[in-house]
Write a protein that holds these residues in place. Structure first.
Motif, PDB file in Angstrom:
ATOM      1  N   PHE A 138       3.608   3.181   1.772  1.00 47.14           N
ATOM      2  CA  PHE A 138       2.725   4.240   1.300  1.00 47.14           C
ATOM      3  C   PHE A 138       1.428   4.233   2.127  1.00 47.14           C
ATOM      4  O   PHE A 138       1.199   3.339   2.932  1.00 47.14           O
ATOM      5  N   PHE A 139       0.597   5.247   1.904  1.00 49.54           N
ATOM      6  CA  PHE A 139      -0.611   5.402   2.712  1.00 49.54           C
ATOM      7  C   PHE A 139      -1.828   4.867   1.972  1.00 49.54           C
ATOM      8  O   PHE A 139      -1.972   5.048   0.759  1.00 49.54           O
ATOM      9  N   ASP A 140      -2.706   4.233   2.723  1.00 50.57           N
ATOM     10  CA  ASP A 140      -3.871   3.541   2.148  1.00 50.57           C
ATOM     11  C   ASP A 140      -5.165   4.287   2.440  1.00 50.57           C
ATOM     12  O   ASP A 140      -6.156   3.683   2.855  1.00 50.57           O
ATOM     13  N   ILE A 141      -5.178   5.596   2.222  1.00 50.27           N
ATOM     14  CA  ILE A 141      -6.395   6.367   2.468  1.00 50.27           C
ATOM     15  C   ILE A 141      -7.509   5.862   1.555  1.00 50.27           C
ATOM     16  O   ILE A 141      -7.369   5.861   0.329  1.00 50.27           O
ATOM     17  N   LYS A 142      -8.576   5.387   2.148  1.00 50.60           N
ATOM     18  CA  LYS A 142      -9.769   4.850   1.466  1.00 50.60           C
ATOM     19  C   LYS A 142      -9.558   3.455   0.877  1.00 50.60           C
ATOM     20  O   LYS A 142     -10.427   2.600   0.970  1.00 50.60           O
ATOM     21  N   PHE A 143      -8.412   3.221   0.222  1.00 50.43           N
ATOM     22  CA  PHE A 143      -8.216   1.885  -0.355  1.00 50.43           C
ATOM     23  C   PHE A 143      -6.727   1.574  -0.497  1.00 50.43           C
ATOM     24  O   PHE A 143      -5.880   2.467  -0.414  1.00 50.43           O
ATOM     25  N   SER A 144      -6.442   0.290  -0.704  1.00 47.80           N
ATOM     26  CA  SER A 144      -5.062  -0.189  -0.861  1.00 47.80           C
ATOM     27  C   SER A 144      -4.861  -0.743  -2.258  1.00 47.80           C
ATOM     28  O   SER A 144      -5.808  -1.258  -2.879  1.00 47.80           O
ATOM     29  N   PHE A 183      -2.703  -3.154  -2.605  1.00 44.76           N
ATOM     30  CA  PHE A 183      -2.500  -4.570  -2.249  1.00 44.76           C
ATOM     31  C   PHE A 183      -2.558  -4.691  -0.737  1.00 44.76           C
ATOM     32  O   PHE A 183      -2.083  -3.813  -0.007  1.00 44.76           O
ATOM     33  N   LYS A 184      -3.168  -5.778  -0.243  1.00 48.04           N
ATOM     34  CA  LYS A 184      -3.101  -6.057   1.189  1.00 48.04           C
ATOM     35  C   LYS A 184      -3.344  -7.545   1.433  1.00 48.04           C
ATOM     36  O   LYS A 184      -4.057  -8.211   0.680  1.00 48.04           O
ATOM     37  N   TYR A 210      -0.484  -6.680   5.937  1.00 45.18           N
ATOM     38  CA  TYR A 210       0.614  -6.106   5.166  1.00 45.18           C
ATOM     39  C   TYR A 210       0.045  -5.563   3.862  1.00 45.18           C
ATOM     40  O   TYR A 210      -0.772  -6.226   3.210  1.00 45.18           O
ATOM     41  N   GLY A 211       0.453  -4.362   3.474  1.00 45.79           N
ATOM     42  CA  GLY A 211      -0.132  -3.801   2.274  1.00 45.79           C
ATOM     43  C   GLY A 211       0.691  -2.695   1.642  1.00 45.79           C
ATOM     44  O   GLY A 211       1.700  -2.238   2.181  1.00 45.79           O
ATOM     45  N   ILE A 212       0.227  -2.274   0.455  1.00 46.41           N
ATOM     46  CA  ILE A 212       0.812  -1.140  -0.277  1.00 46.41           C
ATOM     47  C   ILE A 212      -0.314  -0.158  -0.544  1.00 46.41           C
ATOM     48  O   ILE A 212      -1.341  -0.513  -1.133  1.00 46.41           O
ATOM     49  N   GLY A 213      -0.141   1.086  -0.082  1.00 45.13           N
ATOM     50  CA  GLY A 213      -1.138   2.115  -0.312  1.00 45.13           C
ATOM     51  C   GLY A 213      -0.927   2.798  -1.650  1.00 45.13           C
ATOM     52  O   GLY A 213       0.051   2.549  -2.359  1.00 45.13           O
ATOM     53  N   TRP A 214      -1.833   3.685  -1.977  1.00 43.08           N
ATOM     54  CA  TRP A 214      -1.757   4.371  -3.279  1.00 43.08           C
ATOM     55  C   TRP A 214      -1.084   5.744  -3.184  1.00 43.08           C
ATOM     56  O   TRP A 214      -0.688   6.317  -4.195  1.00 43.08           O
ATOM     57  N   LEU A 215      -0.947   6.280  -1.968  1.00 47.90           N
ATOM     58  CA  LEU A 215      -0.415   7.640  -1.804  1.00 47.90           C
ATOM     59  C   LEU A 215       1.045   7.562  -1.340  1.00 47.90           C
ATOM     60  O   LEU A 215       1.319   7.260  -0.174  1.00 47.90           O
TER      61      LEU A 215
END
Length: 451
Positions: A43-49, A51-52, A60-65
């Motif tokens: 997913f995309f991490d626009i502004k914040f994640s 998890f990272k 490595y992370g998971i975005g909110w979008l």
């Protein structure tokens, strides 16, 4: 659990699996060619994640979008539009410093993994479940055209034998509607004669007039079995019970449910003797027919095995050894891709009206069953994986196919497009994708609000 929740869980599970594996397809060859990967995101991490975590040189992370995912490869003009990095001198570990053939492999990695994943799923399904299908040539009295407008558009009617589409014999009943949607001509056998009809170019538009009925438009001819009698029915005390099979109305014998309606029309507002098969006996029960030619019952059914025993059709079951499942899975993957390409061609032809059926996330989510079913889940996941592979390889800037196009140009001409050109191309591609995303999801919203 709510059916909508079950669909949603399956959708996100499938999408997450496909995104992670697609991005691994880029990540692994990048690492093999000693190219630095700065981010790996689901997913995309626009502004914040959500998890990272940084491990080595990669975050490595998971975005909110939940619109996809990405790997950020150092020295590459991608959706991050990191122009500051590109303004610096190239570093040995950057994408732009690698030979064109290595960059090509990195860019092809995602779509390759998506297609291979689909084939692996089809191999596993062939080995685990085999194939059970109804051969078209086992239907003794043809098909049931349950939606008249669709039958009229195609020039077919109940009882027709559908021999072929575009000259290719139809083997499996379940593939019939899909073949017609992608086809141009249909071969019909009726009353001892065989003839060919053109499939109207706007046939897909006719189908989309009521999407809920598409899958039930062309059906197997089934027996008239009582599923239950309404409490408000004129015949609630008639003696009809669940599982009764109607085999006669008045002086007419019937074998199929679709034969009942025209006969009922003849006896509106009358009481008529129905011949009913119950277990091994045939009974005669007086039934009142309403002024709308109904009798106030729900339609029941039989299992496929029961209908096969009564001669309605035959069930073919094909089992595969592990060795046999491999070519079967590959063939299924290739056939699914070919079918999707044909559908896409029709979408890009405005005359077909197929663009009206383009859907976004809601349409994809609706592909999953509303009860948990592993074969259906894996089959849908494989289909989406093939769709993602093909869509990503299209030569559109911002997609993998856009990067591949520019790399092939470089390899053929020996001239590398400038970074500024690639930046502009990336922006144009990004806006094209946003437009497509808005159109597809706007279609979903329109159908929800209007239909």
């Amino acid at each position: 659990m709510s059916p909508i929740l079950i669909k949603t869980i399956q959708f996100f599970l499938s999408l997450s699996l496909l995104i992670v594996l697609h991005e691994l397809g880029h990540f692994i060859p990048a690492k093999l060619f000693k190219t630095r990967v700065e981010k790996f995101y689901l997913f995309f991490d626009i502004k914040f994640s959500l998890f990272k975590k940084k491990i080595g040189e990669t975050v490595y992370g998971i975005g909110w979008l939940p619109l996809g995912g990405y790997v950020k490869i150092a020295g590459m003009i991608d959706e991050s539009m990191d122009t500051e990095q590109m303004a610096e001198e190239p570093k040995p570990w950057e994408f732009r410093s690698k030979p064109a053939w290595q960059r090509l492999i990195i860019m092809l990695g995602g779509v390759t993994v998506n297609f291979i994943l689909a084939v692996i799923i089809y191999i596993g399904m062939a080995y685990s479940y085999g194939d059970q299908y109804i051969p078209m040539n086992s239907l003794p009295d043809g098909i049931w055209v349950a939606e008249e407008n669709i039958g009229n558009a195609l020039g077919i009617q109940t009882g027709d034998q559908i021999v072929a589409v575009d000259g290719e014999a139809i083997e499996n009943f379940d593939t019939l509607l899909g073949k017609i949607i992608n086809g141009n001509t249909i071969t019909i056998s009726r009353d001892g004669s065989t003839f060919q009809k053109e499939i109207p170019i706007d046939f897909i538009s006719t189908l989309l007039e009521d999407e809920e009925k598409i899958r039930y438009a062309l059906r197997l001819r089934i027996p008239f079995v009582i599923g239950g009698v309404s409490e408000t029915s004129l015949n609630k005390d008639s003696g009809l019970t669940e599982k009764d099979q109607i085999v006669g109305i008045g002086n007419s014998r019937i074998k199929y449910f679709d034969e009942a309606k025209p006969i009922l029309e003849q006896y509106k507002d009358q009481q008529v003797a129905f011949k009913v098969k119950r277990e091994d006996k045939e009974l005669e029960i007086p039934i009142m027919i309403s002024d709308s030619a109904t009798i106030g019952v729900a339609l029941g059914g039989m299992t496929f095995e029961e209908m096969e025993d009564l001669g309605y059709f035959k069930l073919e079951t094909r089992r595969y050894t592990f060795a046999e499942s491999i070519p079967a899975g590959i063939e299924k993957g290739v056939n699914t891709l070919t079918s999707y390409v044909k559908q896409l061609k029709k979408i890009f032809n405005p005359e077909t009206g197929a663009y009206k059926g383009v859907g976004g996330f809601a349409a994809i989510g609706s592909m999953f069953p509303d009860t948990w079913n592993w074969p259906a889940f894996w089959s849908t996941t494989a289909l989406i994986s093939i769709i993602l592979a093909f869509m990503n390889i299209l030569p559109i800037p911002a997609l993998d196919g856009g990067h591949v196009t520019f790399l092939l140009y470089e390899m053929v001409t020996g001239r590398k497009p400038s970074d500024k050109f690639l930046e502009y191309a990336q922006m144009i591609g990004f806006f094209l994708l946003i437009g497509l995303l808005l159109f597809a999801n706007g279609n979903d919203i329109y159908k929800w609000l209007v239909k």
